[in-house]
Design an enzyme around this catalytic site. Sequence first.
Site, mmCIF file in Angstrom:
data_model
loop_
_atom_site.group_PDB
_atom_site.id
_atom_site.type_symbol
_atom_site.label_atom_id
_atom_site.label_comp_id
_atom_site.label_asym_id
_atom_site.label_seq_id
_atom_site.Cartn_x
_atom_site.Cartn_y
_atom_site.Cartn_z
ATOM 1 N N GLU A 89 25.477 6.001 16.449
ATOM 2 C CA GLU A 89 26.013 4.710 16.885
ATOM 3 C C GLU A 89 25.557 4.456 18.316
ATOM 4 O OE1 GLU A 89 27.949 2.024 15.581
ATOM 5 O OE2 GLU A 89 27.305 1.352 17.562
ATOM 6 N N ASN A 97 30.825 -4.563 14.413
ATOM 7 C CA ASN A 97 31.556 -5.793 14.114
ATOM 8 C C ASN A 97 32.750 -5.524 13.212
ATOM 9 O OD1 ASN A 97 30.300 -7.807 15.498
ATOM 10 N ND2 ASN A 97 28.808 -8.222 13.882
ATOM 11 N N ARG A 347 32.098 -22.316 4.499
ATOM 12 C CA ARG A 347 31.951 -22.287 5.957
ATOM 13 C C ARG A 347 30.806 -23.166 6.436
ATOM 14 N NH1 ARG A 347 33.018 -15.861 7.198
ATOM 15 N NH2 ARG A 347 35.267 -16.006 6.977
ATOM 16 N N GLU A 484 25.319 -5.796 6.285
ATOM 17 C CA GLU A 484 24.824 -7.084 6.771
ATOM 18 C C GLU A 484 23.327 -7.064 7.034
ATOM 19 O OE1 GLU A 484 26.949 -8.615 10.207
ATOM 20 O OE2 GLU A 484 25.632 -10.351 10.333
#
Lengths: 519, 804
Positions: A89, A97, A347, A484
């Site tokens: 990390e 997130n 959205r 993602e």
Amino acid sequence: MTDEKVKSQSITPISRRSVLKGAVALGAVAVSGGLALNLASPGSAEAALKKMPRKWDETLDVVIIGSGFTGLSAAAESAGAGIETVILEKMPVYGGNSIINGGEYNSWDDEFHLRQKLNLGDDSVDLHEKDTLKGGDFYGFPELVDIFVKGATPSLNWMIDNGGLKLREVLNRTGGHSAYRTHTCVEGVGRCYTEALKKIAEGRGAKIRLNTEVTWIWRKDADLKSPVEGVEIMTGGKTKNIKIRKALILASGGFSRNKEMRQSFNPSIVPEFNCTNHPGATGEMIRYAQAVGADALQLAFIQLYPYAEPEKGLLDTPAVYPFRGPGFGIVYVNKLGKRFVNEMERRDVVSTAQIKTGLKPTYSIFNEAMIPKMGTKEEVERGMARGRFIKADTIAELAGKLSIPANTLEETIKNHNTYMKEGKDPDFGRQFTKVMIPLEEGPFYAIAQWPAVHHTMGGLRINKDTQVIDIWGKPIPRLYAAGEGTGGIHGSNRLGGNATPSCIVYGRIAGTNAAKETI
Amino acid sequence: MGMKRYSQRRPITILFSLITISFITVFLYCTVAGADTGAPKRLATAQQGDCAACHTDKVLPENHTGTKGMVLKDCTACHDKDEISLKSKMPTSHVHMLSGILCQTCHGKKAPFEKVDYKNCITCHSTDVLAKVPARGVFLPNPHNSHYGMDVDCSLCHFQHNKSEFMCAQCHDFKNVTPSPLLPLSFLSKSTEEKTVEASEKVPEEKPPAAPVVHASVPSATDCTSCHSDLKFGKRFGQTPHGKLNCTICHSGITDLTRHTNKEQKPKLTACYVCHSDVNETYAKSYHAVVAKITCLNCHVDIHPTRAVHAIKDKVTDIQICTGCHGDQDRYVKNGHPARILAGNKDAASCSDCHGVHNTPVFAMTDAGIAAKRSYYTNLCVSCHREGGVAGKYGVFPMAVKTYGETYHGKVRQLGHFEKVAGCPDCHTGHNILPPGNPASVLNPQALVKTCGKCHHRFTSRFVSYMPHPDPDNPKQFLPLYLTKKFMIALLAAVFGFFWIHVLLWWRKAYAEKRCLVRGGGPEPPAEESLQYVRRFSMHERVMHVVLILSFFGLVVSGFPLKYPDSFWARAFMAVFGGIQNAGITHRTSAAIMWLLFLYTCWLLLKFLFPGFRVKGWVGRLFGPDSFFPRVKDFQDCWGMFKWFFNRGERRRFDRWTYWEKFDFMAVFWGMLIIGLSGVIMSMPELSSHFMPGWIINIVYLAHSEEALLAAVFIFTIHFFNNHLVPDKFPLERNIFTGSYTLDALKRERPEEYERVLKENRLKEIKCKSPGTAVRLFAGIFGIASVLVGLTLTVLIFWAVFTR
């Protein structure tokens, strides 16, 4: 690859693919076997001289890049199979997130059968799949959608049973969904899932290394059999090389915080847009993977979160209320006190409608009765103290506090109440349900909202087993990706609450498959 | 080949080596010198409170008490406020060190020293306790229980060897300071409920020496309070900011308790300045210290409180403390600002808001001192009463400062000569400030004669109708002034509008014609005519013009700095004059000269109209060709010139005086009427009150100012162009200084006069010799200099107008 092999290639009939392949492997292959595959900043000195490390500082079995939902799920499964697993990390805190997200999880069912318990109508895997595909304008691959939608419920139960996850006794129907399937955890923030996952993963022996940035992926050449061999990392100001024995899993997320990158794929996402993401969401791993031959798709699809805090683009706890509210009758109005969109919309539709009002910000209006359906009274009170929620006893008073025309707002709300009773919205075609609450009784609340960059739908191309696919359509050996940073799942627009299940389900698949790789 | 290359490269090689050597030298020097001046050492063996062990340069202020042997608690006894908190100022390792946590506690005893992990921190500090600390406000949340949870690496914010930072501020707008200067340190505790407050005492294991070295032989607070047992030394004192201090920190000098109780040893005089050195520095220069010779304890009477302590000093206590000495309630408290405070208005000015707390200034009774005092207090008034200031909230006239700034008082203030004019407190007084409507107010119509009379003398009561805060843009407040301003603007616009267009069109035409002339070669004038001079101005007239020029410049340079006192050149001009006094003398002298010139000109005009007291034929003379009075031909000429500008006709044939020359001359009459009369009125404002009310001064002041702008800019742009800068005369028409020009020029410029002269056979009469070198030289230098000075002044005036 040797010189001989290059020669033999040039003798065989030249297909388009082999020419391209030659180009990809160019300098590295032709000059000597010691150089690594490298497409970084062509023409720069570095591009020509990126040599495969002669010796490795460390050897690990499974390396996962990123410690969000995906990375932690993958680590849980990989470590669960008894394999040495390390998460790298780059940030000083774990969770990316995921740890700051709104805490929404879409699943058609759960072990408590909340939907039936709360009497909120019907739902099914099929319906969830249909909504997801339709919400993404059918850009998503049905087989990829199918996997995460089916896996959502078991994974949710897995976190409840093994990770101590606690859910709120509410279900929301959020924008673009046709059923009440959005689960919310007690803390009201993504940390509840990351903590559960971290507990499982660390319990099974996975390790997290913070402040460790991956600066390169080592792969010799673009040959179909050439595997990913390791990564170059930067930690404590020092560069080190790690050899990977089993597999590398990319769980590094999207690139919403990378203004240049997001605008290079979608010029309409101008730098002036706020962003809801943590500062580390800069997408460089997607680029490194591309540089070693990975294919990427749909990078232009970048989602705006319509309800972010208008000044800095934060997605704080109050900013989730407008998202949870449509199923219970929340109304969006512009600064003139008029509705401007069907609140049940996706959205992207809501964001576009907001921008088209030309008047920053817009507001969500709800009343006291809706609060327990969307969150808690304490959260609202905290938000009010910070000036995020505005409270008033009457609509007119609320309008005064927001400095929007009182008559117009009163009329708008009155009309909307009538539409709700009649079950028909002639203005924007809102779909009404039985559980929706008309805005008749105060106190009333308002919250300001404005779009901010939130999610990048595009990313690396993967198959059902989360293997990264190269530009020839074949899996790159020992390279997995999920979350993602991968594309083709959510299509052009991700429905709210779908990211968490897709990250966790695909993360688990990646971890399981990575553990199975032979040394 | 090789040799050649070598020889070519040699200079470069040498240069390169030199650079390298110098770099190495600099590097070595820095390394050696760095041992002395660089970052502080990190001595693992340093003792608590021994700052100098690591910091070779002095880190503490000059008169700081010795810190040897001190522990954190001794430091925080004084440093417990936000602005001087040590916790948030020092790298956290210092806090650890002073709390007895030495380097080795975390880093281990032997090299290689271990890297300190978050796990080390939580062996002492409790994440649970930290997480429960309540937020101290909306923008001061508790960061230890954020969306990142409780298990976040401490070193993200709490840097050990550098000043700490607040990580959350990367995304959020929180105002926290790391570490919080207000909260006690939180440690792991057995029963978490009780232990948040006194946590700093609970340093585990490595406990510091029980009592610091310096305090060893000194009595403790309990020793003192066993005799000095009053409430004011005990509980109440404990609640004051000094409450944590040992008595002997202030009351030093007692080393032996027995001798003290036997009254043989008395404490030394309390020296507040030892700790409050920053305050002491300012206070030493203040009025109370210099003039009144008052010490700290005269005002700070509540160090040992006789009644319950007010935690926060508000404006009411502020007034109470000051009125302890300044006891005249009627004078200081009953009315004005303090009355408002006592009525509950927290925005009104308290004593210290104007006079300062420790910095009440002293002013010398010299001109400079008076100016400084006026400036100091007026600026304080302005800070609240300016447009958009706090006072506006309470309905006080918002334009007070702006409109004052437009008056003579305000402008002289801006020029830095505040000793000459009234500032706010001169009229409104310093205390007891009341609105004019109040009968007790010094601004009440009855009282105004006395108020104005402080500076002005020998005026009638009408004088006080002068408005010190006139707003020319507000017709409701002052209609005549409003109308005057509008009229002056219209006048300026009309004159400039007409003549600037005239100039521009002329310029274009003249250039177009000149170009044709150059192309065509142009007619050569006959040599004889270009050498023959004719007289245009008599010696008399030339001297008058030179005097006029000088007096005009005198007026402009001494008057315009006052018109634009905020422009960058205004103060510079004043400096050249050597003060506003001299500028005023210059202005009045120049004005007197100009008045004399004007009256003399009037006399000449009368002589011209009625030569030898002969009245007959005056109409003919008035409208004749030698008169300055406008006649029909002038209007025809003007119209004709415009036609000529547009190539619609020939250039007009002029007689002795052109229409623009006549305008220049006639303008003096209205100019003198407005500017001269207003100047006379303003030069004796008190005397004028015998003839007119005071508000007339407001009107004539504005008219004088605007008319001056008109006159100056008209002369420096339009007159200069028409007579000197027009392309066929550029750069100077010298005949006003030399008195004569060539016959050729007369023929060309004033053909009608030429023909008239021929007809009347006066050519011989006006023929003269060419002017001498000296006269020509003077004309050139004086003329060009005047033009340049005028143009420079124009630039400065425009600068001032457009940067206001």
